[in-house]
Design a protein around this motif. Structure first.
Motif, mmCIF file in Angstrom:
data_model
loop_
_atom_site.group_PDB
_atom_site.id
_atom_site.type_symbol
_atom_site.label_atom_id
_atom_site.label_comp_id
_atom_site.label_asym_id
_atom_site.label_seq_id
_atom_site.Cartn_x
_atom_site.Cartn_y
_atom_site.Cartn_z
ATOM 1 N N TYR A 186 -10.139 44.220 5.842
ATOM 2 C CA TYR A 186 -10.826 43.067 6.406
ATOM 3 C C TYR A 186 -11.006 43.192 7.917
ATOM 4 C CZ TYR A 186 -9.711 40.791 1.948
ATOM 5 O OH TYR A 186 -9.591 40.486 0.618
ATOM 6 N N VAL A 187 -11.960 42.428 8.394
ATOM 7 C CA VAL A 187 -12.115 42.181 9.823
ATOM 8 C C VAL A 187 -11.703 40.727 10.053
ATOM 9 C CG1 VAL A 187 -13.718 41.999 11.759
ATOM 10 C CG2 VAL A 187 -13.987 43.844 10.090
ATOM 11 N N TYR A 188 -10.660 40.534 10.844
ATOM 12 C CA TYR A 188 -10.143 39.194 11.113
ATOM 13 C C TYR A 188 -10.678 38.716 12.466
ATOM 14 C CZ TYR A 188 -6.838 40.087 7.331
ATOM 15 O OH TYR A 188 -6.282 40.367 6.118
ATOM 16 N N THR A 189 -10.986 37.439 12.530
ATOM 17 C CA THR A 189 -11.514 36.836 13.756
ATOM 18 C C THR A 189 -10.658 35.632 14.132
ATOM 19 O OG1 THR A 189 -13.775 37.521 13.211
ATOM 20 C CG2 THR A 189 -13.523 35.800 14.869
ATOM 21 N N LEU A 190 -10.308 35.564 15.404
ATOM 22 C CA LEU A 190 -9.586 34.421 15.951
ATOM 23 C C LEU A 190 -10.378 33.858 17.118
ATOM 24 C CD1 LEU A 190 -7.174 32.515 16.501
ATOM 25 C CD2 LEU A 190 -6.147 34.382 17.840
ATOM 26 N N CYS A 191 -10.787 32.609 16.993
ATOM 27 C CA CYS A 191 -11.434 31.884 18.084
ATOM 28 C C CYS A 191 -10.464 30.771 18.491
ATOM 29 C CB CYS A 191 -12.771 31.294 17.649
ATOM 30 S SG CYS A 191 -13.958 32.530 17.048
ATOM 31 N N PRO A 192 -9.645 31.004 19.534
ATOM 32 C CA PRO A 192 -8.613 30.031 19.892
ATOM 33 C C PRO A 192 -9.156 28.619 20.063
ATOM 34 C CG PRO A 192 -8.316 32.057 21.134
ATOM 35 C CD PRO A 192 -9.615 32.182 20.424
ATOM 36 N N PHE A 193 -8.380 27.671 19.542
ATOM 37 C CA PHE A 193 -8.709 26.246 19.587
ATOM 38 C C PHE A 193 -9.943 25.906 18.760
ATOM 39 C CE2 PHE A 193 -6.469 27.240 23.540
ATOM 40 C CZ PHE A 193 -5.439 26.316 23.501
ATOM 41 N N ASP A 194 -10.339 26.837 17.876
ATOM 42 C CA ASP A 194 -11.502 26.568 17.028
ATOM 43 C C ASP A 194 -11.227 26.943 15.569
ATOM 44 O OD1 ASP A 194 -13.961 26.028 15.976
ATOM 45 O OD2 ASP A 194 -15.010 27.665 16.970
ATOM 46 N N THR B 168 -3.003 41.910 17.802
ATOM 47 C CA THR B 168 -2.305 43.179 17.575
ATOM 48 C C THR B 168 -1.928 43.393 16.116
ATOM 49 O OG1 THR B 168 -0.197 42.141 18.147
ATOM 50 C CG2 THR B 168 -1.414 43.250 19.926
ATOM 51 N N ALA B 169 -1.865 42.318 15.331
ATOM 52 C CA ALA B 169 -1.488 42.477 13.919
ATOM 53 C C ALA B 169 -1.851 41.202 13.164
ATOM 54 C CB ALA B 169 0.000 42.766 13.772
ATOM 55 N N VAL B 170 -2.162 41.391 11.868
ATOM 56 C CA VAL B 170 -2.427 40.261 10.969
ATOM 57 C C VAL B 170 -1.745 40.562 9.644
ATOM 58 C CG1 VAL B 170 -4.156 38.872 9.764
ATOM 59 C CG2 VAL B 170 -4.660 39.776 12.042
ATOM 60 N N SER B 171 -1.041 39.580 9.105
ATOM 61 C CA SER B 171 -0.361 39.759 7.827
ATOM 62 C C SER B 171 -0.503 38.487 6.998
ATOM 63 C CB SER B 171 1.117 40.095 8.043
ATOM 64 O OG SER B 171 1.770 39.023 8.745
ATOM 65 N N GLU B 172 -0.109 38.599 5.732
ATOM 66 C CA GLU B 172 -0.117 37.443 4.823
ATOM 67 C C GLU B 172 1.272 37.343 4.199
ATOM 68 O OE1 GLU B 172 -2.733 35.595 1.087
ATOM 69 O OE2 GLU B 172 -3.106 37.630 1.785
ATOM 70 N N PRO B 173 2.232 36.773 4.935
ATOM 71 C CA PRO B 173 3.616 36.718 4.434
ATOM 72 C C PRO B 173 3.750 35.892 3.157
ATOM 73 C CG PRO B 173 3.348 35.349 6.391
ATOM 74 C CD PRO B 173 2.088 36.144 6.249
ATOM 75 N N ASP C 297 -0.556 38.042 15.235
ATOM 76 C CA ASP C 297 0.147 38.349 16.485
ATOM 77 C C ASP C 297 -0.917 38.486 17.564
ATOM 78 O OD1 ASP C 297 2.717 38.340 15.486
ATOM 79 O OD2 ASP C 297 2.659 40.441 14.893
ATOM 80 N N PHE C 298 -0.845 37.621 18.562
ATOM 81 C CA PHE C 298 -1.877 37.574 19.596
ATOM 82 C C PHE C 298 -1.234 37.703 20.967
ATOM 83 C CE2 PHE C 298 -4.745 35.113 22.435
ATOM 84 C CZ PHE C 298 -5.874 35.912 22.310
ATOM 85 N N GLU C 299 -1.702 38.675 21.729
ATOM 86 C CA GLU C 299 -1.183 38.912 23.076
ATOM 87 C C GLU C 299 -2.178 38.395 24.104
ATOM 88 O OE1 GLU C 299 -0.405 43.064 23.423
ATOM 89 O OE2 GLU C 299 1.450 42.972 22.244
ATOM 90 N N THR C 300 -1.643 37.810 25.181
ATOM 91 C CA THR C 300 -2.509 37.267 26.229
ATOM 92 C C THR C 300 -1.697 37.034 27.497
ATOM 93 O OG1 THR C 300 -3.883 35.379 26.867
ATOM 94 C CG2 THR C 300 -2.102 34.952 25.307
ATOM 95 N N PRO C 301 -2.296 37.199 28.671
ATOM 96 C CA PRO C 301 -1.594 36.877 29.918
ATOM 97 C C PRO C 301 -1.197 35.403 30.012
ATOM 98 C CG PRO C 301 -3.530 38.237 30.357
ATOM 99 C CD PRO C 301 -3.611 37.822 28.914
#
Length: 544
Positions: A439-447, A508-513, A521-525
């Protein structure tokens, strides 16, 4: 026995001196007890009470490899109690607790090998110093990342606060603009109401005039039909319900050429070239031709006469020529229509209105598919003004809706929690992708979050922005996205986004526990808080 006596003496010393830890000696305590809990293990008159208070035993029974207390507190250094715990000091690294069942099981669980004291042949070595150095190196690198990330975070905080200020100003401006637009909308609405009232009055007046015309037409039509019926009965001499050629020849008024005889040709002209007609045909075909001749013979209508004798002579010749054409076999429908039109012109105004507008009033009852009537110019002017007013009101109403929509969006954004200093605000509006084997996973923070098969296919929503979720330490460590697409025979999908400090923003990572539950797992300053990190570092150094 000797070892236990020594322990008793040590605990008696603890009653006199404050519990301390120095580089030269340790605070005496039973094996498997942490320094923090050492004060719980001292005798009172050679007796000791289980930590749960359920039983009092002889102090010498502690760590005698027999479980006396229900909570296992009397055997912290042996495997006798199933509920007991063993404390690994692990000096130079991190302390930890292990189940007492792992003590002296031949496996090294503590880096200082303290859990395998009865089995020296296990070759357990103390690796705490090496692990501590490695941990220190990792913490050092992490500290540098937090230092650099905090600098970027400061920039994001500045931008976040600027965004908030801009949104607040925009909201303030929109609220003023909305008041003005609402006033304008109300004015346009009042103008529309007045214009529609004038339009309705004009249309009502138009309809009233139309009804009057239709009423006059109906009256005229009834009168003409009555006259036609009376003349039909007069011509129908033999009372066979038909008027024929012979019966019309009896009326000298139908002598078109004024020679004193109504010829067969003349009679057939009035019968529409037929031998006889019934009442309906007489009304529709014969009477419109007979009536002008009767009016002419009665002196009700006279053809216009020119004062110039030559013109009068030409008119008589033209009239004679017209009659000859009428009698001619070449007589056609066009000539018939022309004669009928002349007869209509000669009739009075009501008869002329009847002949020129035979269908006025037809369809006056409104039907679903009836086309709109053609209004007179004055009524149409009021309709046009009303349409302009309606369009102006619609434009003002649409503009007000657009302002309300933008205001609602701004209020939603302003109400969102972007962190204590708005450090996460700049992430909104951006989208980050992560690709694995399927898959291609997409994260749009706060959306929202979503996944899409690499091979192509429909994008599936994994969740929409819900709230921050504390991990027990940091209030802004995790985000929850809920109300995703429903799983097959399962719940709606949801996702947890774990934030970590890094110098750039990325997944950095996506899983389905768990089924239908995803973890990013999202890295950001934005997650780099140097002050908090250093406080944690200090606590860890104290533990080490």
């Amino acid at each position: 026995m000797l070892r236990n006596k020594i322990l008793v003496r040590c605990f008696k010393v603890m009653l006199i001196f404050t519990i301390t830890r120095s580089a030269f000696c340790d605070v005496p305590r039973p094996r498997g007890v942490s320094l923090m809990n050492a004060s719980l293990y001292y005798p009172r008159d050679e007796k000791w009470v289980c930590l749960d208070g359920s039983k009092t035993i002889n102090f010498l029974q502690i760590n005698d490899d027999y479980c006396d207390c229900a909570d296992g507190s009397d055997e912290p250094g042996t495997a006798a109690c199933p509920e007991g715990t063993f404390h690994c000091d692990n000096r130079g690294y991190r302390y930890k607790y292990i189940p007492s069942s792992r003590v002296n099981d031949g496996i090294c669980d503590c880096c200082d090998a303290s859990d395998e004291y009865s089995y020296p042949d296990t070759q357990c070595v103390n690796t705490c110093a090496a692990l501590g150095r490695a941990e220190q190196e990792l913490r050092k690198r992490a500290a540098e990342i937090h230092r650099q990330g905090s600098a970027k975070r400061s920039e994001m905080i500045t931008k976040g606060k600027q965004l908030r200020a801009e949104r607040e100003k925009r909201r303030s401006d929109l609220e003023v603009q909305r008041q003005q637009q609402e006033t304008l909308r109300n004015e346009k609405e009042e103008i529309k109401k007045q214009a529609e009232q004038a339009e309705n009055e004009a249309i009502d007046l138009f309809k009233e005039l139309q009804r009057e015309k239709e009423s006059d037409f109906s009256t005229t039509e009834a009168s003409l039909r009555k006259d036609a019926t009376e003349n039909f009965l007069r011509y129908d001499v033999n009372k066979d319900d038909f008027v024929d050629i012979v019966e019309l020849q009896l009326d000298i008024a139908l002598d078109q050429d004024r020679n004193g005889v109504v010829t067969v040709e003349e009679a057939k002209y009035f019968l529409d070239e037929r031998d006889r007609v019934d009442l309906q045909a007489f009304i529709t075909l014969s009477w419109p031709r007979i009536k002008p001749m009767q009016m002419l013979s009665q002196g009700i209508f006279k053809p216009p006469v020119d004062m110039n004798p030559e013109v009068e002579e030409k008119t008589e010749e033209k009239h004679s020529h017209t009659y000859e054409e009428t009698k001619s076999p070449e007589f056609n429908e066009d000539t018939e229509q022309e004669s009928e039109y002349e007869a209509e012109e000669e009739a009075d105004a009501e008869a002329a209105y009847e002949e020129d507008e035979p269908n006025v009033g037809v369809g006056s009852v409104t039907e679903v598919n009836t086309p709109a009537p053609e209004y007179d110019p004055e009524t149409q002017r009021f309709i046009d003004l009303a349409n302009e007013a309606r369009n102006a009101y619609a434009d003002a109403e649409r503009e007000l809706r657009d302002i309300d929509q933008e205001l609602n969006e701004l209020k939603t954004q302003i109400a969102k929690d972007y962190g204590p200093q708005d450090e996460y605000s700049t992430l909104e509006g951006e989208c980050f992708k992560f690709e694995d084997r399927e898959y291609v996973y997409t994260l749009c923070p706060f959306d929202r979050t979503s996944q899409q098969p690499i091979a192509g296919g429909t994008e599936t929503t994994l969740g929409r922005w819900d709230q921050w979720v504390t991990d027990g330490k940091d209030q802004y460590a995790q985000q929850k996205y809920s109300r995703g697409a429903s799983c097959w025979n399962g719940p709606q999908r949801s996702a947890i986004v774990q934030f970590k400090c890094a110098l750039e923003s990325k997944i950095t990572a996506v899983s389905e526990p768990n089924r239908c539950e995803y973890h990013f797992d999202f890295e950001t300053p934005s997650a780099c808080d140097e002050e908090t990190f250093m406080a944690t570092e200090k606590r860890l150094r104290d533990e080490l």
